[in-house]
Design a protein around this motif. Structure first.
Motif, PDB file in Angstrom:
ATOM      1  N   GLU A  16       0.687  -1.266  -0.055  1.00 51.29           N
ATOM      2  CA  GLU A  16      -0.073   0.032  -0.029  1.00 51.29           C
ATOM      3  C   GLU A  16       0.792   1.137   0.141  1.00 51.29           C
ATOM      4  O   GLU A  16       1.961   1.256   0.613  1.00 51.29           O
ATOM      5  CB  GLU A  16      -0.940   0.033   1.141  1.00 51.29           C
ATOM      6  N   PRO A  17       0.538   2.423  -0.552  1.00 53.05           N
ATOM      7  CA  PRO A  17       1.181   3.515  -0.696  1.00 53.05           C
ATOM      8  C   PRO A  17       1.284   4.331   0.638  1.00 53.05           C
ATOM      9  O   PRO A  17       0.266   4.137   1.478  1.00 53.05           O
ATOM     10  CB  PRO A  17       0.528   4.487  -1.666  1.00 53.05           C
ATOM     11  N   LEU A  18       2.248   4.975   0.962  1.00 56.80           N
ATOM     12  CA  LEU A  18       2.414   5.731   2.148  1.00 56.80           C
ATOM     13  C   LEU A  18       1.479   6.859   2.115  1.00 56.80           C
ATOM     14  O   LEU A  18       1.322   7.527   1.152  1.00 56.80           O
ATOM     15  CB  LEU A  18       3.922   6.292   2.339  1.00 56.80           C
ATOM     16  N   GLY A  19       1.167   7.003   3.397  1.00 55.74           N
ATOM     17  CA  GLY A  19       0.520   8.296   3.476  1.00 55.74           C
ATOM     18  C   GLY A  19       1.323   9.712   3.767  1.00 55.74           C
ATOM     19  O   GLY A  19       2.475   9.171   3.902  1.00 55.74           O
ATOM     20  N   GLU A  20       0.919  11.000   3.505  1.00 52.31           N
ATOM     21  CA  GLU A  20       1.680  12.098   3.707  1.00 52.31           C
ATOM     22  C   GLU A  20       2.293  12.077   5.108  1.00 52.31           C
ATOM     23  O   GLU A  20       3.603  12.366   5.305  1.00 52.31           O
ATOM     24  CB  GLU A  20       0.802  13.232   3.560  1.00 52.31           C
TER      25      GLU A  20
END
Length: 118
Positions: A16-20
């Protein structure tokens, strides 16, 4: 998951992509480790007998001044990679296992993850 604000850790970035917010926190850690002196300091602290090292034990292996070592230790501490405590005249440092776990989990490649064509 890393993208959550509760600090729970950590799905590999291949899942999953990283959050900010997570990306900002992790980039501070990686930036701190991008300097060879800081990377060596972290290694010396982690491998020191008892899992912690006095700043007096960390100065000798380097060809830099004590204030420079103190600066690098401050960067590692501010990045959340090491903890410290003053005991009398000296400050003792230890690696924060949860920080290393975050970095490791982020870079983990799960066995079932697809691999890129070589």
């Amino acid at each position: 998951m890393l993208g959550q604000d509760d600090g729970a850790c950590c799905a590999p970035m291949v899942r999953e992509p990283l959050g900010e917010e997570a990306a900002a926190e992790l980039s501070r850690m990686f930036k701190a480790l991008s300097d060879p002196v800081r990377l060596r300091l972290l290694s010396l602290i982690a491998s020191h007998e008892g899992g912690e090292a006095c700043v007096c034990d960390l100065i000798g292996p380097f060809d830099v001044s004590q204030p420079t070592i103190s600066h690098h230790l401050k960067v590692l501490r501010e990045a959340g990679l090491v903890g410290s405590e003053r005991r009398g005249t000296w400050v003792y440092y230890w690696v924060l296992p949860e920080a290393l776990a975050k970095l490791s989990a982020l870079l983990e490649i799960p066995a079932a993850a697809p691999t890129a064509a070589r």
